[in-house]
Design an enzyme around this catalytic site. Structure first.
Site, PDB file in Angstrom:
ATOM      1  CG  HIS A 193      68.515  44.342  47.918  1.00 54.74           C
ATOM      2  ND1 HIS A 193      69.654  45.035  48.241  1.00 54.74           N
ATOM      3  CD2 HIS A 193      67.906  44.047  49.100  1.00 54.74           C
ATOM      4  CE1 HIS A 193      69.749  45.141  49.557  1.00 54.74           C
ATOM      5  NE2 HIS A 193      68.705  44.558  50.103  1.00 54.74           N
ATOM      6  CB  SER A 314      62.742  52.674  17.044  1.00 48.00           C
ATOM      7  OG  SER A 314      63.933  52.438  16.331  1.00 48.00           O
ATOM      8  CE  LYS A 320      62.603  49.375  21.475  1.00 48.66           C
ATOM      9  NZ  LYS A 320      63.896  50.095  21.309  1.00 48.66           N
ATOM     10  CD  GLU A 327      64.429  55.756  27.850  1.00 53.25           C
ATOM     11  OE1 GLU A 327      64.774  56.480  26.887  1.00 53.25           O
ATOM     12  OE2 GLU A 327      64.265  54.534  27.762  1.00 53.25           O
TER      13      GLU A 327
END
Length: 499
Positions: A193, A314, A320, A327
């Protein structure tokens, strides 16, 4: 009167000229239509040209050109089969084979010129063969239909691609097992979870994904075996009227068997549907791995750091480090699922044998194959090059994650597990009430919950001991992980010996 006669003559001449032009235009237009009909494999019974919008929708050459190698191979083998029946002489076979080799050479050297009249790869190759060797090229299609031709081409193409994909999976599993062996003693939290659950080995987490991919590899091998069936020789749907030796043709093309029913053979796309479903499941496994690594690589977790070669930046924020590769794996999994769902919807409403709806199979097959090749290699590269922060992993362990060990301690003292579970829960509640870690509770505190607690309970507060107790097959102990590694090594060796 002279002027009237001249006008009359002029008018008659104009009428004759206009009639001649009109007739000439009709003849020219007719010749254009005849030329178009001649360029099509099916144009004989049609008296008008195809609608341009239908022509565009109907054409598949813009993507099925990728089957050129398989189409040439199938044609060469089919020509040999026709020669054995007497349809082709040996001289004709030689001419056709030489012509097909030239077509193959043009494709290989990127010199093949696709024409606007080339409806699909089969039309293009046959058109070019006729240009090279003349009318004898027309004999090649005797008894053959594009229905059995395309089904054969696709099976050959996909069979080779499935072998490539399986090799990528094996490479990935090798990377994972090598890493697990090197970093076998790193401790980290295990999660359910998305909440900290119990201490586990980092290597055990790595191998959980390797086992997923091993199952994917085995499923792909099973699919490959089911797809190893040759449709060629089924014609449009009724079969081949000539004494073509289909078993010999299958062996020539590298198939282990022939399709047993011609009607099923030309309309069967189960091998595509199965492949798309397989890709969905494998992509889901890769997506879940990617999700774990995205989380573990965040500053909130800090367990891993992706290599620069598998990170991006970025356009606005200089600090970043984005896990774009991971992704994109997650995103591509959704696209693959869409391809599978879409194609299953196509199949759902089709009557038996071949229908043009099946032309939707190739774009789905090509796109999903390309996607799987990409995401398998990106995932393998990301896992193989990342850095693990073992200190950060260990610092995420907390004594409350040993609450189950407290219950097990009481079980070893003779208490029933359900009672022990309740007692351990009371210990957790007491520690929370006192705002201390469970390991900081005194013996007096523990005895206030149960008289079964003794001084040896202090041994419970050891993460290494906690992990090492799970020695049953498949557990997270170092001995169990070693067994998993041995099993995976043997499986990879067996796979290598079969290839």
């Amino acid at each position: 009167m002279g002027y009237e006669i001249k006008c009359y003559v002029r008018i008659k001449v104009q009428m004759i000229f206009q009639t001649t032009v009109a007739v000439s235009c009709c003849v020219f237009k007719h010749r254009i239509i005849e030329k178009e009909k001649e360029s099509k494999l099916w144009g004989g019974r049609f008296s008008s040209e195809t609608s341009p919008v239908l022509e565009k929708l109907n054409a598949s050459i813009k993507y099925d050109w990728r089957l050129w190698r398989e189409d040439v191979k199938g044609s060469k083998c089919y020509a040999r089969a026709l020669q054995k029946t007497g349809i082709l002489t040996q001289e004709e076979l030689t001419v056709i084979q030489d012509g097909l080799s030239k077509v193959e050479e043009e494709w290989s050297s990127n010199n093949f010129k696709i024409k606007s009249t080339d409806e699909d790869i089969h039309t293009a190759n046959e058109r070019r063969l006729k240009e090279l060797i003349g009318g004898v090229a027309g004999k090649l299609h005797t008894g053959r239909s594009r229905n059995d031709q395309v089904a054969t081409d696709m099976r050959i193409w996909l069979r080779d691609k499935m072998g490539t994909l399986n090799s990528f999976i094996h490479d990935f599993i090798q990377i994972v097992t090598d890493r697990a062996r090197r970093e076998v003693h790193i401790l980290m939290p295990g999660y359910t979870h998305l909440q900290r659950a119990q201490p586990v080995l980092w290597s055990h987490w790595l191998l959980s994904h390797a086992w997923n991919l091993r199952a994917d590899s085995e499923r792909l091998s099973q699919l490959s075996a089911r797809a190893d069936e040759m449709p060629l020789g089924s014609g449009a749907l009724a079969g081949n009227p000539f004494p073509v030796d289909r078993p010999a043709l299958a062996r020539d093309l590298g198939f282990s068997r022939c399709s047993p029913n011609s009607m099923r053979a030309v309309g069967d796309r189960d091998f595509i549907a199965e492949f798309l479903w397989w890709a969905c499941l494998c992509a889901v496994h890769l997506s879940r791995l990617a999700e774990d690594l995205v989380l573990f690589g965040s500053q909130e977790f800090g367990f891993v750091r992706l290599a620069d070669c598998h990170s991006t930046g970025s356009s606005l924020m200089p600090h970043k480090r984005n896990p774009d590769g991971l992704e994109l794996i997650r995103g591509r999994a959704g696209r693959i699922l869409g391809q599978c769902t879409g194609f299953m919807a196509v199949l759902k409403g089709l009557p038996s044998t071949y229908n043009k709806d099946l032309q939707e199979d190739k774009e789905a097959m090509f796109d999903v194959c390309d996607s799987m090749e990409s995401i398998l290699q990106v995932a393998a590269g990301a896992v193989g090059t990342l850095t693990v922060n073992s200190d950060k992993c260990r610092s995420a362990l907390t004594p409350d994650m040993l609450a189950t060990d407290v219950a097990y301690y009481l079980v070893r003292k003779g208490m029933e597990f359900r009672v022990a579970h309740s007692v351990a829960g009371k210990v957790v509640a007491l520690a929370e009430k006192m705002e201390v870690a469970m390991s900081e509770l005194t013996m007096e505190h523990l005895k206030s919950v149960s008289e079964c607690f003794e001084e040896d309970v202090r041994d419970v507060w050891n993460y290494e001991s906690s992990v090492d107790q799970y020695r049953a097959l498949g557990g997270t102990s170092s001995s169990s992980v070693a067994q998993q590694l041995d099993q995976m090594d043997q499986w990879l060796k067996n796979c290598a010996s079969v290839q």
